[in-house]
Enzyme design. Structure first.
Site, PDB file in Angstrom:
ATOM      1  N   GLY A   1      -7.107   3.433  11.016  1.00  0.00           N
ATOM      2  CA  GLY A   1      -7.987   2.478  10.677  1.00  0.00           C
ATOM      3  C   GLY A   1      -8.084   2.144   9.398  1.00  0.00           C
ATOM      4  O   GLY A   1      -8.756   1.139   8.928  1.00  0.00           O
ATOM      5  N   THR A   2      -7.581   2.793   8.342  1.00  0.00           N
ATOM      6  CA  THR A   2      -7.374   2.581   7.004  1.00  0.00           C
ATOM      7  C   THR A   2      -6.849   1.044   6.664  1.00  0.00           C
ATOM      8  O   THR A   2      -7.487   0.492   5.620  1.00  0.00           O
ATOM      9  CB  THR A   2      -6.962   3.572   6.398  1.00  0.00           C
ATOM     10  N   GLY A   3      -5.612   0.977   7.179  1.00  0.00           N
ATOM     11  CA  GLY A   3      -5.321  -0.458   6.828  1.00  0.00           C
ATOM     12  C   GLY A   3      -6.229  -1.687   7.152  1.00  0.00           C
ATOM     13  O   GLY A   3      -6.374  -2.613   6.487  1.00  0.00           O
TER      14      GLY A   3
ATOM     15  N   LYS B   1       0.940  -1.144  -0.194  1.00  0.00           N
ATOM     16  CA  LYS B   1       0.005  -0.011  -0.039  1.00  0.00           C
ATOM     17  C   LYS B   1       0.641   1.201   0.098  1.00  0.00           C
ATOM     18  O   LYS B   1       1.561   1.498   0.888  1.00  0.00           O
ATOM     19  CB  LYS B   1      -0.848  -0.036   1.049  1.00  0.00           C
TER      20      LYS B   1
END
Length: 267
Positions: free
Chosen positions: A206-208, A173
């Site tokens: 918390g995007t991952g 990412k």
């Protein structure tokens, strides 16, 4: 309905970890289940403390799920130490779930370590090979590959190095890079790029967790690896674009934005 299990840490502030995973599963129309490996006292600004669940209790939670409910996908997040990792690996070997997405959670959004430093080698040796898809960010990919990543070509090179360590697919990412948010997927044969405009917001808590959970849900529903990542990328982009101003630090993404919009709720 497909059943999807998350094995991860708990975030009491609700933006990451188990809580983010279950919200994401619900938003994707799959039934979410959870195994908590660590209780994390954290909020949008900092991690206060971490209490690891005993390996025996981790294994019993996994047994409780698999002995009763068919599992169509597994997302694995925070594993803080070798004892937790060994417990999870033992049960992966026993139950052999097919679609295992592993998000190597090493640091919280504010930079606090969530994986003990001396655990990384064990993680790479024992956990990484169990992944159908591994989803490290750039700092995590640097740790796992042992190389510095400065550009997209470096991301590709790191994908190849990591793929040789066992995972069937690798998604690095690019959220920590400069410029557009570009992710690179390697399936052992070819590379695929997923690029979106960078969104100017601090609310990325918390995007991952959310992205890897969305991918897991998509895989469980029968989508290809490429389409699972593509659709998950679209989902997380909208969730970040409409993120929530909650807390004093990095606020959470909006996991239910599309659902709220369709229902006519203010979002």
């Amino acid at each position: 309905m497909k059943n999807v299990l998350t094995i991860a840490g708990s975030d009491c502030s609700g933006g990451a970890g188990i809580q983010a995973d279950l919200k994401t599963f619900a938003a994707h129309g799959v039934f979410g289940m959870s195994v908590i490996v660590s209780v994390v006292a954290e909020n949008t600004s900092r991690v206060i403390d971490i209490l690891d669940v005993t390996p025996d209790m981790i294994k019993k939670q996994i047994d409780a799920v698999f002995e009763d409910i068919p599992v169509d996908g597994v997302k694995i997040g925070m594993l803080s130490n070798p004892r937790c990792m060994a417990a999870v690996k033992e049960k992966l070997d026993e139950y052999e779930p097919e679609k295992v997405v592993i998000d190597p959670v090493m640091y919280a959004k504010g930079g606090c370590p969530l994986m003990e430093e001396d655990s990384v080698d064990f993680f790479i040796k024992e956990i990484v090979p169990a992944a159908f898809l591994l989803t490290p960010n750039i700092p995590e990919a640097q740790k796992i590959s042992g190389m510095e990543i400065k550009n997209v070509q470096d991301m590709r090179d790191a994908c190849v190095i990591i793929h040789k360590k066992g995972p069937k697919n690798v998604l690095i990412k690019g959220g920590h890079s400069i410029g557009d948010a570009e992710d690179i997927l390697f399936d052992g044969k070819g590379f695929y790029s997923f690029k979106t405009k960078r969104i100017d917001t601090k609310n990325t808590h918390g995007t991952g967790c959310t992205l890897s959970s969305a991918i897991t849900a998509n895989l469980a529903r029968g989508k290809s690896v490429y389409n699972s990542v593509y659709d998950a990328k679209e989902y997380i982009t909208a969730a970040i674009l409409h993120s929530l101003e909650i807390g004093k630090g990095h606020g959470p993404t909006n996991h239910f934005y599309e659902l709220y919009k369709k229902a006519g709720f203010e979002v």
